[in-house]
Design a protein around this motif. Structure first.
Motif, PDB file in Angstrom:
ATOM      1  N   ALA A  61      -3.651 -12.778  39.100  1.00  0.00           N
ATOM      2  CA  ALA A  61      -2.520 -11.990  38.614  1.00  0.00           C
ATOM      3  C   ALA A  61      -2.559 -10.582  39.197  1.00  0.00           C
ATOM      4  O   ALA A  61      -1.514 -10.009  39.526  1.00  0.00           O
ATOM      5  CB  ALA A  61      -2.528 -11.943  37.086  1.00  0.00           C
ATOM      6  N   GLN A  62      -3.755 -10.027  39.354  1.00  0.00           N
ATOM      7  CA  GLN A  62      -3.897  -8.702  39.961  1.00  0.00           C
ATOM      8  C   GLN A  62      -3.422  -8.705  41.413  1.00  0.00           C
ATOM      9  O   GLN A  62      -2.821  -7.737  41.885  1.00  0.00           O
ATOM     10  CB  GLN A  62      -5.358  -8.230  39.892  1.00  0.00           C
ATOM     11  CG  GLN A  62      -5.859  -7.960  38.493  1.00  0.00           C
ATOM     12  CD  GLN A  62      -5.131  -6.806  37.837  1.00  0.00           C
ATOM     13  OE1 GLN A  62      -5.057  -5.721  38.391  1.00  0.00           O
ATOM     14  NE2 GLN A  62      -4.575  -7.045  36.659  1.00  0.00           N
ATOM     15  N   VAL A  63      -3.662  -9.798  42.114  1.00  0.00           N
ATOM     16  CA  VAL A  63      -3.151  -9.935  43.488  1.00  0.00           C
ATOM     17  C   VAL A  63      -1.625  -9.978  43.462  1.00  0.00           C
ATOM     18  O   VAL A  63      -0.956  -9.305  44.256  1.00  0.00           O
ATOM     19  CB  VAL A  63      -3.718 -11.201  44.167  1.00  0.00           C
ATOM     20  CG1 VAL A  63      -3.035 -11.447  45.514  1.00  0.00           C
ATOM     21  CG2 VAL A  63      -5.226 -11.076  44.346  1.00  0.00           C
ATOM     22  N   ALA A  64      -1.068 -10.740  42.536  1.00  0.00           N
ATOM     23  CA  ALA A  64       0.387 -10.914  42.460  1.00  0.00           C
ATOM     24  C   ALA A  64       1.117  -9.593  42.223  1.00  0.00           C
ATOM     25  O   ALA A  64       2.221  -9.397  42.734  1.00  0.00           O
ATOM     26  CB  ALA A  64       0.748 -11.922  41.371  1.00  0.00           C
ATOM     27  N   ILE A  65       0.490  -8.677  41.485  1.00  0.00           N
ATOM     28  CA  ILE A  65       1.153  -7.395  41.213  1.00  0.00           C
ATOM     29  C   ILE A  65       0.698  -6.294  42.171  1.00  0.00           C
ATOM     30  O   ILE A  65       1.063  -5.135  42.015  1.00  0.00           O
ATOM     31  CB  ILE A  65       0.972  -6.951  39.742  1.00  0.00           C
ATOM     32  CG1 ILE A  65      -0.510  -6.729  39.403  1.00  0.00           C
ATOM     33  CG2 ILE A  65       1.613  -7.955  38.798  1.00  0.00           C
ATOM     34  CD1 ILE A  65      -0.750  -6.126  38.021  1.00  0.00           C
ATOM     35  N   GLY A  66      -0.102  -6.666  43.179  1.00  0.00           N
ATOM     36  CA  GLY A  66      -0.501  -5.719  44.210  1.00  0.00           C
ATOM     37  C   GLY A  66      -1.671  -4.825  43.872  1.00  0.00           C
ATOM     38  O   GLY A  66      -1.935  -3.856  44.588  1.00  0.00           O
ATOM     39  N   GLU A  67      -2.411  -5.134  42.801  1.00  0.00           N
ATOM     40  CA  GLU A  67      -3.546  -4.288  42.430  1.00  0.00           C
ATOM     41  C   GLU A  67      -4.872  -4.763  43.014  1.00  0.00           C
ATOM     42  O   GLU A  67      -5.871  -4.059  42.924  1.00  0.00           O
ATOM     43  CB  GLU A  67      -3.627  -4.159  40.906  1.00  0.00           C
ATOM     44  CG  GLU A  67      -2.440  -3.380  40.349  1.00  0.00           C
ATOM     45  CD  GLU A  67      -2.581  -3.035  38.882  1.00  0.00           C
ATOM     46  OE1 GLU A  67      -3.643  -3.313  38.289  1.00  0.00           O
ATOM     47  OE2 GLU A  67      -1.608  -2.472  38.331  1.00  0.00           O
ATOM     48  N   MET A  68      -4.874  -5.969  43.611  1.00  0.00           N
ATOM     49  CA  MET A  68      -6.030  -6.469  44.364  1.00  0.00           C
ATOM     50  C   MET A  68      -5.504  -7.052  45.657  1.00  0.00           C
ATOM     51  O   MET A  68      -4.395  -7.605  45.688  1.00  0.00           O
ATOM     52  CB  MET A  68      -6.776  -7.573  43.588  1.00  0.00           C
ATOM     53  CG  MET A  68      -7.634  -7.106  42.432  1.00  0.00           C
ATOM     54  SD  MET A  68      -8.482  -8.507  41.609  1.00  0.00           S
ATOM     55  CE  MET A  68      -9.876  -8.738  42.688  1.00  0.00           C
TER      56      MET A  68
END
Length: 197
Positions: free
Chosen positions: A119-126
């Protein structure tokens, strides 16, 4: 594509890795994970070429390849120069396998990712390569690993047996994980079932 180094990859990544199946696990107790099922290269060396018919633990690189490092150590480093000499001639029919990525040792694995990381990848935080498996389940001891004789040049044998497991599915109501073992009954797969807690 911009470096010979192995970067932005799963920890322990090797080129022969083959992740064939996946499932989102959500247990009745509320636990969640994203599971990938596949055949992982865990050998000391891996190479692009063939199985070495005399010394299975030694590389047999395709000597015609010059545009990338065709033999690597487990840590991603380049193999010693002597490992690039090859061991067979495909046109003369002296190779013991199909050409492809091989390793000194494959094993079947189920790897688990934390959905919160994805989910962090999906929102650009990872970054997409940052999530790593938090658990590895090795399942060779539960497999038959009996390839048909006519498929050995495709599959390999022993530690070099490729295509061990394939697709996966999860039954959320009963907490059951289904995983295909490929080429387990002749050329046909069989289904292994695990209860997830």
């Amino acid at each position: 594509y911009q470096t010979e180094e192995i970067v932005r990859a799963m920890s322990g990544y090797q080129h022969p890795d083959s992740w064939e199946g996946g499932a989102w696990l959500r247990t009745s107790s509320g636990k969640q994970a994203v599971l990938l099922a596949g055949t992982k290269s865990v050998g000391e060396k891996y190479w692009y070429g063939y199985v070495n018919p005399l010394y299975p633990s030694s590389p047999c690189v395709d000597t015609n390849v010059s545009d990338f490092a065709s033999c690597r150590m487990a840590d991603g480093g380049i193999c010693p120069a002597e490992d690039f000499s090859g061991c067979c001639d495909e046109q003369a029919g002296t190779c013991a396998s199909y050409r492809g990525w091989w390793t000194t040792h494959f094993e079947a694995q189920l790897i688990l990712y934390d959905p919160a990381d994805l989910a962090q990848v999906a929102i650009g935080e990872m970054a997409s390569w940052e999530p790593q498996p938090y658990a590895v389940v090795r399942v060779d001891q539960h497999l038959f690993l009996t390839p048909p004789d006519e498929e050995i040049i495709l599959l390999g044998q022993g530690n070099q047996r490729r295509f061990r497991i394939g697709d996966a599915a999860y039954d959320h109501q009963n907490d059951l994980l289904y995983v295909l073992e490929l080429f387990a009954d002749g050329a046909k797969p069989i289904v292994h079932v695990w209860k997830i807690q």
